[in-house]
Design a protein around this motif. Structure first.
Motif, mmCIF file in Angstrom:
data_model
loop_
_atom_site.group_PDB
_atom_site.id
_atom_site.type_symbol
_atom_site.label_atom_id
_atom_site.label_comp_id
_atom_site.label_asym_id
_atom_site.label_seq_id
_atom_site.Cartn_x
_atom_site.Cartn_y
_atom_site.Cartn_z
ATOM 1 N N PRO A 29 -95.109 22.537 -58.731
ATOM 2 C CA PRO A 29 -94.193 23.203 -57.781
ATOM 3 C C PRO A 29 -94.429 22.795 -56.334
ATOM 4 C CG PRO A 29 -95.807 24.756 -58.647
ATOM 5 C CD PRO A 29 -95.938 23.512 -59.461
ATOM 6 N N LEU A 30 -95.697 22.550 -55.968
ATOM 7 C CA LEU A 30 -95.969 22.090 -54.606
ATOM 8 C C LEU A 30 -95.367 20.715 -54.373
ATOM 9 C CD1 LEU A 30 -97.333 22.445 -51.871
ATOM 10 C CD2 LEU A 30 -99.461 21.596 -52.896
ATOM 11 N N GLY A 31 -95.470 19.830 -55.372
ATOM 12 C CA GLY A 31 -94.878 18.502 -55.240
ATOM 13 C C GLY A 31 -93.370 18.552 -55.143
ATOM 14 N N ILE A 32 -92.729 19.435 -55.927
ATOM 15 C CA ILE A 32 -91.267 19.579 -55.835
ATOM 16 C C ILE A 32 -90.876 20.072 -54.447
ATOM 17 C CG2 ILE A 32 -89.296 20.868 -56.725
ATOM 18 C CD1 ILE A 32 -90.650 20.840 -59.461
ATOM 19 N N LEU A 33 -91.624 21.037 -53.922
ATOM 20 C CA LEU A 33 -91.332 21.542 -52.578
ATOM 21 C C LEU A 33 -91.507 20.449 -51.527
ATOM 22 C CD1 LEU A 33 -90.612 24.026 -50.884
ATOM 23 C CD2 LEU A 33 -93.055 24.539 -50.732
ATOM 24 N N LEU A 34 -92.530 19.633 -51.668
ATOM 25 C CA LEU A 34 -92.729 18.524 -50.732
ATOM 26 C C LEU A 34 -91.603 17.497 -50.841
ATOM 27 C CD1 LEU A 34 -96.577 17.953 -51.088
ATOM 28 C CD2 LEU A 34 -95.382 18.719 -49.029
ATOM 29 N N ALA A 35 -91.153 17.233 -52.072
ATOM 30 C CA ALA A 35 -90.058 16.281 -52.249
ATOM 31 C C ALA A 35 -88.780 16.789 -51.588
ATOM 32 C CB ALA A 35 -89.829 16.040 -53.741
ATOM 33 N N LEU A 36 -88.485 18.073 -51.757
ATOM 34 C CA LEU A 36 -87.304 18.641 -51.109
ATOM 35 C C LEU A 36 -87.451 18.629 -49.589
ATOM 36 C CD1 LEU A 36 -86.625 21.686 -53.468
ATOM 37 C CD2 LEU A 36 -85.371 19.526 -53.371
ATOM 38 N N SER A 37 -88.682 18.854 -49.131
ATOM 39 C CA SER A 37 -88.910 18.829 -47.681
ATOM 40 C C SER A 37 -88.753 17.427 -47.127
ATOM 41 C CB SER A 37 -90.313 19.366 -47.370
ATOM 42 O OG SER A 37 -90.466 20.696 -47.835
ATOM 43 N N ARG A 38 -89.136 16.431 -47.904
ATOM 44 C CA ARG A 38 -89.047 15.045 -47.403
ATOM 45 C C ARG A 38 -87.607 14.586 -47.240
ATOM 46 N NH1 ARG A 38 -93.024 10.014 -48.511
ATOM 47 N NH2 ARG A 38 -91.841 8.506 -47.290
ATOM 48 N N ILE A 39 -86.698 15.110 -48.040
ATOM 49 C CA ILE A 39 -85.294 14.709 -47.907
ATOM 50 C C ILE A 39 -84.493 15.762 -47.147
ATOM 51 C CG2 ILE A 39 -85.377 13.377 -50.046
ATOM 52 C CD1 ILE A 39 -83.933 15.692 -51.424
ATOM 53 N N ASP B 162 -82.776 17.899 -44.090
ATOM 54 C CA ASP B 162 -82.070 17.524 -42.867
ATOM 55 C C ASP B 162 -82.761 18.049 -41.611
ATOM 56 O OD1 ASP B 162 -80.084 16.249 -44.346
ATOM 57 O OD2 ASP B 162 -78.894 18.089 -44.555
ATOM 58 N N LEU B 163 -83.761 18.905 -41.796
ATOM 59 C CA LEU B 163 -84.497 19.434 -40.650
ATOM 60 C C LEU B 163 -85.596 18.442 -40.259
ATOM 61 C CD1 LEU B 163 -84.856 23.152 -41.814
ATOM 62 C CD2 LEU B 163 -83.146 22.180 -40.255
ATOM 63 N N PRO B 164 -85.555 17.877 -39.051
ATOM 64 C CA PRO B 164 -86.519 16.828 -38.681
ATOM 65 C C PRO B 164 -87.982 17.278 -38.754
ATOM 66 C CG PRO B 164 -84.695 16.914 -37.111
ATOM 67 C CD PRO B 164 -84.563 18.120 -37.986
ATOM 68 N N ILE B 165 -88.281 18.480 -38.295
ATOM 69 C CA ILE B 165 -89.671 18.932 -38.276
ATOM 70 C C ILE B 165 -90.211 19.057 -39.692
ATOM 71 C CG2 ILE B 165 -91.199 20.822 -37.617
ATOM 72 C CD1 ILE B 165 -89.432 21.363 -35.244
ATOM 73 N N ILE B 166 -89.441 19.674 -40.585
ATOM 74 C CA ILE B 166 -89.864 19.822 -41.974
ATOM 75 C C ILE B 166 -90.045 18.458 -42.617
ATOM 76 C CG2 ILE B 166 -89.228 20.753 -44.218
ATOM 77 C CD1 ILE B 166 -89.961 22.876 -42.208
ATOM 78 N N ARG B 167 -89.110 17.541 -42.359
ATOM 79 C CA ARG B 167 -89.192 16.213 -42.964
ATOM 80 C C ARG B 167 -90.402 15.447 -42.449
ATOM 81 N NH1 ARG B 167 -84.634 14.762 -41.590
ATOM 82 N NH2 ARG B 167 -85.093 13.411 -39.811
ATOM 83 N N ILE B 168 -90.674 15.517 -41.163
ATOM 84 C CA ILE B 168 -91.822 14.792 -40.592
ATOM 85 C C ILE B 168 -93.134 15.345 -41.121
ATOM 86 C CG2 ILE B 168 -93.066 14.337 -38.452
ATOM 87 C CD1 ILE B 168 -90.351 14.176 -37.041
ATOM 88 N N LEU B 169 -93.245 16.658 -41.210
ATOM 89 C CA LEU B 169 -94.475 17.268 -41.737
ATOM 90 C C LEU B 169 -94.704 16.866 -43.192
ATOM 91 C CD1 LEU B 169 -94.310 20.877 -40.207
ATOM 92 C CD2 LEU B 169 -95.830 18.991 -39.540
#
Length: 364
Positions: A173-183, A185-192
Protein backbone atom coordinates in the motif's frame (compact mmCIF):
# COMPACT_ATOMS: atom_id res chain seq x y z
CA UNK A 1 -17.18 -31.78 -60.57
CA UNK A 2 -15.42 -35.13 -60.43
CA UNK A 3 -12.04 -33.39 -60.07
CA UNK A 4 -13.35 -31.36 -57.13
CA UNK A 5 -14.61 -34.51 -55.43
CA UNK A 6 -11.22 -36.15 -55.88
CA UNK A 7 -9.47 -33.13 -54.35
CA UNK A 8 -11.81 -33.09 -51.35
CA UNK A 9 -11.29 -36.80 -50.86
CA UNK A 10 -7.51 -36.36 -51.02
CA UNK A 11 -7.60 -33.51 -48.48
CA UNK A 12 -9.84 -35.48 -46.13
CA UNK A 13 -7.56 -38.50 -46.35
CA UNK A 14 -4.51 -36.49 -45.35
CA UNK A 15 -3.64 -36.94 -41.69
CA UNK A 16 -1.47 -34.71 -39.57
CA UNK A 17 2.04 -36.08 -39.11
CA UNK A 18 2.39 -38.35 -36.16
CA UNK A 19 3.82 -36.83 -32.99
CA UNK A 20 6.60 -39.39 -32.96
CA UNK A 21 7.75 -38.36 -36.43
CA UNK A 22 7.73 -34.69 -35.39
CA UNK A 23 9.81 -35.53 -32.33
CA UNK A 24 12.36 -37.42 -34.43
CA UNK A 25 12.66 -34.56 -36.93
CA UNK A 26 13.05 -32.04 -34.12
CA UNK A 27 15.89 -33.85 -32.38
CA UNK A 28 17.54 -35.74 -35.26
CA UNK A 29 16.28 -33.92 -38.36
CA UNK A 30 19.72 -32.64 -39.41
CA UNK A 31 23.29 -33.76 -38.73
CA UNK A 32 23.83 -30.72 -36.51
CA UNK A 33 20.71 -31.43 -34.45
CA UNK A 34 21.76 -35.06 -34.11
CA UNK A 35 25.21 -34.14 -32.81
CA UNK A 36 23.81 -31.59 -30.34
CA UNK A 37 21.17 -34.07 -29.12
CA UNK A 38 23.70 -36.87 -28.58
CA UNK A 39 26.21 -34.58 -26.82
CA UNK A 40 23.54 -33.15 -24.49
CA UNK A 41 22.13 -36.60 -23.77
CA UNK A 42 25.60 -37.91 -22.92
CA UNK A 43 26.34 -34.94 -20.67
CA UNK A 44 23.01 -35.27 -18.86
CA UNK A 45 23.50 -39.02 -18.42
CA UNK A 46 27.00 -38.52 -16.98
CA UNK A 47 25.89 -35.70 -14.70
CA UNK A 48 22.82 -37.63 -13.56
CA UNK A 49 24.90 -40.67 -12.76
CA UNK A 50 27.33 -38.60 -10.68
CA UNK A 51 24.49 -36.91 -8.83
CA UNK A 52 22.70 -40.19 -8.07
CA UNK A 53 25.96 -41.76 -6.87
CA UNK A 54 26.58 -38.82 -4.54
CA UNK A 55 23.00 -38.47 -3.31
CA UNK A 56 22.09 -42.13 -2.89
CA UNK A 57 24.61 -44.79 -3.82
CA UNK A 58 27.65 -43.54 -1.88
CA UNK A 59 25.71 -41.46 0.65
CA UNK A 60 25.75 -41.94 4.41
CA UNK A 61 22.24 -42.16 5.84
CA UNK A 62 23.11 -42.86 9.47
CA UNK A 63 26.17 -42.50 11.62
CA UNK A 64 28.54 -39.98 13.12
CA UNK A 65 30.68 -37.19 11.63
CA UNK A 66 33.52 -39.69 11.45
CA UNK A 67 31.43 -41.99 9.26
CA UNK A 68 30.62 -39.12 6.94
CA UNK A 69 34.24 -38.04 6.78
CA UNK A 70 35.32 -41.44 5.50
CA UNK A 71 32.50 -41.64 2.93
CA UNK A 72 32.51 -40.18 -0.56
CA UNK A 73 28.82 -39.37 -0.83
CA UNK A 74 26.34 -37.06 0.82
CA UNK A 75 26.20 -36.82 4.61
CA UNK A 76 22.51 -36.98 5.48
CA UNK A 77 23.07 -37.45 9.25
CA UNK A 78 24.12 -33.79 9.27
CA UNK A 79 20.64 -32.69 8.21
CA UNK A 80 19.04 -35.01 10.75
CA UNK A 81 21.22 -33.64 13.55
CA UNK A 82 20.95 -29.95 12.62
CA UNK A 83 17.49 -29.72 11.07
CA UNK A 84 15.78 -28.10 14.05
CA UNK A 85 18.58 -25.58 14.47
CA UNK A 86 18.54 -24.68 10.77
CA UNK A 87 14.78 -24.18 10.86
CA UNK A 88 14.46 -22.31 14.18
CA UNK A 89 17.92 -21.00 15.10
CA UNK A 90 18.49 -20.16 18.77
CA UNK A 91 14.83 -20.42 19.69
CA UNK A 92 14.61 -22.42 22.97
CA UNK A 93 14.70 -26.11 22.15
CA UNK A 94 11.77 -27.06 24.38
CA UNK A 95 9.62 -24.30 22.88
CA UNK A 96 10.32 -24.97 19.21
CA UNK A 97 6.84 -26.37 18.76
CA UNK A 98 5.67 -22.77 18.85
CA UNK A 99 7.55 -21.51 15.75
CA UNK A 100 6.65 -24.78 14.04
CA UNK A 101 2.96 -24.20 14.72
CA UNK A 102 3.31 -20.56 13.68
CA UNK A 103 4.98 -21.64 10.44
CA UNK A 104 2.19 -24.14 9.71
CA UNK A 105 -0.49 -21.53 10.41
CA UNK A 106 1.29 -18.98 8.24
CA UNK A 107 1.72 -21.35 5.29
CA UNK A 108 -1.87 -22.54 5.62
CA UNK A 109 -3.17 -18.97 5.74
CA UNK A 110 -1.02 -18.00 2.74
CA UNK A 111 -2.30 -20.94 0.68
CA UNK A 112 -5.91 -20.09 1.49
CA UNK A 113 -5.26 -16.43 0.66
CA UNK A 114 -4.05 -17.40 -2.81
CA UNK A 115 -7.64 -18.04 -3.91
CA UNK A 116 -8.85 -14.81 -5.59
CA UNK A 117 -12.50 -15.52 -4.78
CA UNK A 118 -11.68 -15.14 -1.08
CA UNK A 119 -10.06 -11.72 -1.47
CA UNK A 120 -11.81 -8.97 0.39
CA UNK A 121 -12.06 -7.11 3.65
CA UNK A 122 -12.95 -10.27 5.56
CA UNK A 123 -9.69 -11.95 4.55
CA UNK A 124 -7.68 -8.82 5.32
CA UNK A 125 -9.33 -8.55 8.72
CA UNK A 126 -8.67 -12.23 9.44
CA UNK A 127 -4.97 -11.71 8.75
CA UNK A 128 -4.42 -8.53 10.75
CA UNK A 129 -6.93 -9.07 13.54
CA UNK A 130 -6.69 -12.82 14.11
CA UNK A 131 -3.82 -14.61 12.41
CA UNK A 132 -1.03 -12.07 12.89
CA UNK A 133 -1.74 -11.58 16.64
CA UNK A 134 -1.83 -15.38 17.07
CA UNK A 135 1.50 -15.73 15.26
CA UNK A 136 3.05 -13.00 17.39
CA UNK A 137 1.81 -14.58 20.61
CA UNK A 138 3.20 -17.94 19.56
CA UNK A 139 6.59 -16.48 18.71
CA UNK A 140 6.98 -13.92 21.49
CA UNK A 141 5.09 -15.63 24.29
CA UNK A 142 4.24 -13.87 27.55
CA UNK A 143 0.55 -14.73 27.21
CA UNK A 144 -1.52 -17.78 28.19
CA UNK A 145 1.36 -19.24 30.16
CA UNK A 146 3.82 -19.22 27.25
CA UNK A 147 7.42 -18.50 28.13
CA UNK A 148 8.57 -15.09 26.82
CA UNK A 149 11.15 -15.36 24.03
CA UNK A 150 12.96 -12.16 22.97
CA UNK A 151 13.30 -11.37 19.29
CA UNK A 152 17.07 -11.82 19.59
CA UNK A 153 16.38 -15.57 19.79
CA UNK A 154 14.08 -15.65 16.78
CA UNK A 155 15.69 -17.11 13.71
CA UNK A 156 15.57 -19.57 10.86
CA UNK A 157 12.73 -20.04 8.42
CA UNK A 158 9.96 -18.37 10.50
CA UNK A 159 12.03 -15.19 10.71
CA UNK A 160 12.63 -15.15 6.95
CA UNK A 161 8.91 -15.55 6.25
CA UNK A 162 8.04 -12.93 8.87
CA UNK A 163 10.40 -10.30 7.48
CA UNK A 164 9.44 -10.89 3.86
CA UNK A 165 5.68 -11.24 4.31
CA UNK A 166 5.12 -8.41 6.79
CA UNK A 167 7.57 -6.20 4.92
CA UNK A 168 5.94 -6.68 1.53
CA UNK A 169 2.38 -6.60 2.91
CA UNK A 170 3.08 -3.19 4.45
CA UNK A 171 5.19 -1.98 1.52
CA UNK A 172 2.50 -2.69 -1.10
CA UNK A 173 0.00 0.00 0.00
CA UNK A 174 2.87 2.41 0.66
CA UNK A 175 4.26 1.72 -2.81
CA UNK A 176 0.85 2.27 -4.43
CA UNK A 177 0.53 5.58 -2.57
CA UNK A 178 4.00 6.62 -3.73
CA UNK A 179 3.16 5.67 -7.31
CA UNK A 180 0.00 7.78 -7.22
CA UNK A 181 1.97 10.63 -5.68
CA UNK A 182 4.61 10.44 -8.39
CA UNK A 183 2.05 10.97 -11.15
CA UNK A 184 0.12 13.56 -9.14
CA UNK A 185 -0.65 16.98 -10.62
CA UNK A 186 0.44 18.63 -7.37
CA UNK A 187 4.11 19.66 -7.80
CA UNK A 188 5.07 19.40 -4.12
CA UNK A 189 3.59 15.92 -3.71
CA UNK A 190 5.19 14.77 -6.96
CA UNK A 191 8.64 16.14 -6.05
CA UNK A 192 8.57 14.58 -2.58
CA UNK A 193 7.55 11.21 -4.01
CA UNK A 194 10.21 11.30 -6.73
CA UNK A 195 12.89 12.31 -4.22
CA UNK A 196 11.98 9.51 -1.83
CA UNK A 197 11.83 6.85 -4.55
CA UNK A 198 15.08 7.86 -6.25
CA UNK A 199 17.03 8.22 -3.01
CA UNK A 200 15.92 4.84 -1.67
CA UNK A 201 16.47 3.08 -5.00
CA UNK A 202 19.88 4.70 -5.29
CA UNK A 203 21.36 2.87 -2.31
CA UNK A 204 21.59 -0.88 -1.62
CA UNK A 205 19.40 -2.55 0.98
CA UNK A 206 22.39 -3.36 3.14
CA UNK A 207 23.08 0.38 3.53
CA UNK A 208 19.53 1.04 4.75
CA UNK A 209 19.77 -1.88 7.17
CA UNK A 210 23.07 -0.53 8.46
CA UNK A 211 21.63 2.95 8.95
CA UNK A 212 18.56 1.56 10.72
CA UNK A 213 20.80 -0.42 13.06
CA UNK A 214 23.67 1.94 13.74
CA UNK A 215 22.53 5.46 12.86
CA UNK A 216 18.92 5.45 14.06
CA UNK A 217 19.71 4.80 17.75
CA UNK A 218 21.98 7.85 17.74
CA UNK A 219 18.98 10.10 17.09
CA UNK A 220 16.74 8.51 19.70
CA UNK A 221 16.27 10.11 23.15
CA UNK A 222 18.17 8.61 26.05
CA UNK A 223 16.56 5.51 27.45
CA UNK A 224 14.49 4.82 24.34
CA UNK A 225 15.50 1.92 22.14
CA UNK A 226 13.82 0.23 19.22
CA UNK A 227 13.99 -3.52 18.84
CA UNK A 228 16.42 -4.51 16.11
CA UNK A 229 13.81 -6.74 14.48
CA UNK A 230 11.49 -3.75 14.15
CA UNK A 231 14.33 -1.66 12.72
CA UNK A 232 15.12 -4.31 10.13
CA UNK A 233 11.44 -4.65 9.29
CA UNK A 234 11.01 -0.91 8.76
CA UNK A 235 14.11 -0.81 6.55
CA UNK A 236 12.73 -3.62 4.37
CA UNK A 237 9.34 -1.89 4.12
CA UNK A 238 10.91 1.41 3.02
CA UNK A 239 13.20 -0.24 0.50
CA UNK A 240 10.49 -2.47 -0.99
CA UNK A 241 7.98 0.39 -1.22
CA UNK A 242 10.28 2.38 -3.50
CA UNK A 243 10.60 -0.51 -5.96
CA UNK A 244 6.90 -1.36 -5.80
CA UNK A 245 6.11 2.29 -6.54
CA UNK A 246 8.00 2.19 -9.82
CA UNK A 247 6.37 -1.08 -10.86
CA UNK A 248 2.88 0.21 -10.08
CA UNK A 249 3.63 3.51 -11.83
CA UNK A 250 4.38 1.58 -15.01
CA UNK A 251 1.02 -0.15 -14.73
CA UNK A 252 -0.77 3.15 -14.11
CA UNK A 253 0.78 4.73 -17.19
CA UNK A 254 -0.40 1.79 -19.30
CA UNK A 255 -4.04 2.41 -18.40
CA UNK A 256 -5.66 4.65 -21.06
CA UNK A 257 -6.35 8.15 -19.84
CA UNK A 258 -9.90 7.84 -21.09
CA UNK A 259 -10.63 5.42 -18.25
CA UNK A 260 -10.09 8.02 -15.55
CA UNK A 261 -11.82 10.68 -17.64
CA UNK A 262 -14.86 8.43 -18.00
CA UNK A 263 -14.96 7.93 -14.24
CA UNK A 264 -14.73 11.67 -13.64
CA UNK A 265 -17.54 12.30 -16.11
CA UNK A 266 -19.73 10.01 -14.01
CA UNK A 267 -19.18 12.24 -10.99
CA UNK A 268 -16.69 10.01 -9.19
CA UNK A 269 -14.01 11.76 -7.18
CA UNK A 270 -10.29 11.09 -7.68
CA UNK A 271 -9.79 8.39 -5.06
CA UNK A 272 -12.89 6.47 -6.12
CA UNK A 273 -11.80 6.58 -9.76
CA UNK A 274 -8.41 5.20 -8.79
CA UNK A 275 -9.85 2.54 -6.48
CA UNK A 276 -12.65 1.34 -8.73
CA UNK A 277 -11.36 1.90 -12.26
CA UNK A 278 -7.66 2.62 -12.68
CA UNK A 279 -5.88 0.59 -10.00
CA UNK A 280 -7.63 -2.75 -10.75
CA UNK A 281 -6.50 -2.50 -14.38
CA UNK A 282 -2.99 -1.36 -13.47
CA UNK A 283 -2.41 -4.05 -10.85
CA UNK A 284 -3.40 -6.81 -13.27
CA UNK A 285 -0.77 -5.59 -15.72
CA UNK A 286 2.07 -5.67 -13.18
CA UNK A 287 1.47 -9.12 -11.66
CA UNK A 288 4.67 -10.70 -13.12
CA UNK A 289 7.11 -7.98 -11.99
CA UNK A 290 5.46 -7.75 -8.56
CA UNK A 291 5.77 -11.49 -7.99
CA UNK A 292 9.37 -11.36 -9.18
CA UNK A 293 10.03 -8.58 -6.69
CA UNK A 294 8.45 -10.59 -3.89
CA UNK A 295 10.65 -13.58 -4.69
CA UNK A 296 13.75 -11.39 -4.74
CA UNK A 297 12.94 -9.79 -1.40
CA UNK A 298 12.32 -13.17 0.23
CA UNK A 299 15.83 -14.13 -0.82
CA UNK A 300 17.23 -10.74 0.20
CA UNK A 301 16.19 -11.28 3.82
CA UNK A 302 19.56 -13.00 4.18
CA UNK A 303 21.03 -9.49 4.51
CA UNK A 304 19.49 -9.04 7.97
CA UNK A 305 22.48 -10.87 9.37
CA UNK A 306 24.19 -7.46 9.41
CA UNK A 307 21.83 -6.39 12.21
CA UNK A 308 22.45 -9.52 14.24
CA UNK A 309 19.39 -11.52 13.13
CA UNK A 310 19.79 -15.13 12.05
CA UNK A 311 17.62 -15.79 9.03
CA UNK A 312 17.24 -19.20 7.43
CA UNK A 313 20.41 -19.12 5.32
CA UNK A 314 22.48 -17.85 8.23
CA UNK A 315 21.29 -20.63 10.53
CA UNK A 316 22.32 -23.10 7.82
CA UNK A 317 25.77 -21.51 7.66
CA UNK A 318 26.02 -21.50 11.43
CA UNK A 319 25.13 -25.19 11.55
CA UNK A 320 27.90 -25.96 9.07
CA UNK A 321 30.39 -24.11 11.30
CA UNK A 322 29.77 -26.55 14.15
CA UNK A 323 33.24 -27.97 15.03
CA UNK A 324 31.86 -31.52 14.90
CA UNK A 325 30.65 -31.09 11.31
CA UNK A 326 32.92 -28.36 9.98
CA UNK A 327 34.43 -29.28 6.64
CA UNK A 328 32.41 -32.50 6.48
CA UNK A 329 28.93 -31.39 5.45
CA UNK A 330 29.15 -28.26 3.32
CA UNK A 331 27.29 -28.97 0.13
CA UNK A 332 24.45 -30.70 1.98
CA UNK A 333 23.54 -27.58 3.94
CA UNK A 334 23.55 -25.33 0.89
CA UNK A 335 21.52 -27.88 -1.07
CA UNK A 336 18.92 -27.93 1.69
CA UNK A 337 18.74 -24.13 1.72
CA UNK A 338 18.59 -24.01 -2.08
CA UNK A 339 15.75 -26.56 -2.09
CA UNK A 340 13.71 -24.43 0.33
CA UNK A 341 14.29 -21.21 -1.62
CA UNK A 342 13.59 -22.97 -4.92
CA UNK A 343 10.33 -24.45 -3.60
CA UNK A 344 9.11 -20.99 -2.56
CA UNK A 345 10.24 -19.37 -5.82
CA UNK A 346 8.67 -22.10 -7.96
CA UNK A 347 5.41 -21.84 -6.01
CA UNK A 348 5.29 -18.06 -6.44
CA UNK A 349 6.14 -18.35 -10.13
CA UNK A 350 3.31 -20.84 -10.66
CA UNK A 351 0.96 -18.60 -8.70
CA UNK A 352 1.91 -15.65 -10.89
CA UNK A 353 1.00 -17.60 -14.02
CA UNK A 354 -2.26 -18.68 -12.37
CA UNK A 355 -3.17 -15.05 -11.64
CA UNK A 356 -2.36 -14.05 -15.20
CA UNK A 357 -4.72 -16.72 -16.51
CA UNK A 358 -7.36 -15.89 -13.91
CA UNK A 359 -7.40 -12.20 -14.77
CA UNK A 360 -6.78 -12.91 -18.47
CA UNK A 361 -3.86 -10.55 -18.75
CA UNK A 362 -2.37 -12.34 -21.77
CA UNK A 363 -3.62 -12.89 -25.31
CA UNK A 364 -2.86 -16.62 -25.44
Amino acid sequence: MADMDLQLTAVASERPPRRQAQWIRTWFGTPGNTVVTLVCAGALFTLGRLVIDWLLVNATFAGTPADCKSATGACWPFLAAKLRYMLFGFYPFEEQWRPLLALILFVGGALVSMLPRLWGRALLGAWFLVLMPVLYILMAGGFFGLMPVPTSQWGGLPLSFLLSFVGLACALPLGILLALSRISDLPIIRILAISFIEIVRGVPLISILFMATVMLPLFMPDGITIDKLVRAQVAIIIFAAAYIAEIVRGGLQDVPRGQSEAGSSLGLHYWLVMYKIVLPQAMKKVIPPLVGLFIGFFQDTTLVTIVGLLDFLDTVRSAMRDPAWQGIAVLEGYLFAAAVYFAFSALMGSYSRFLERYFRTTHD
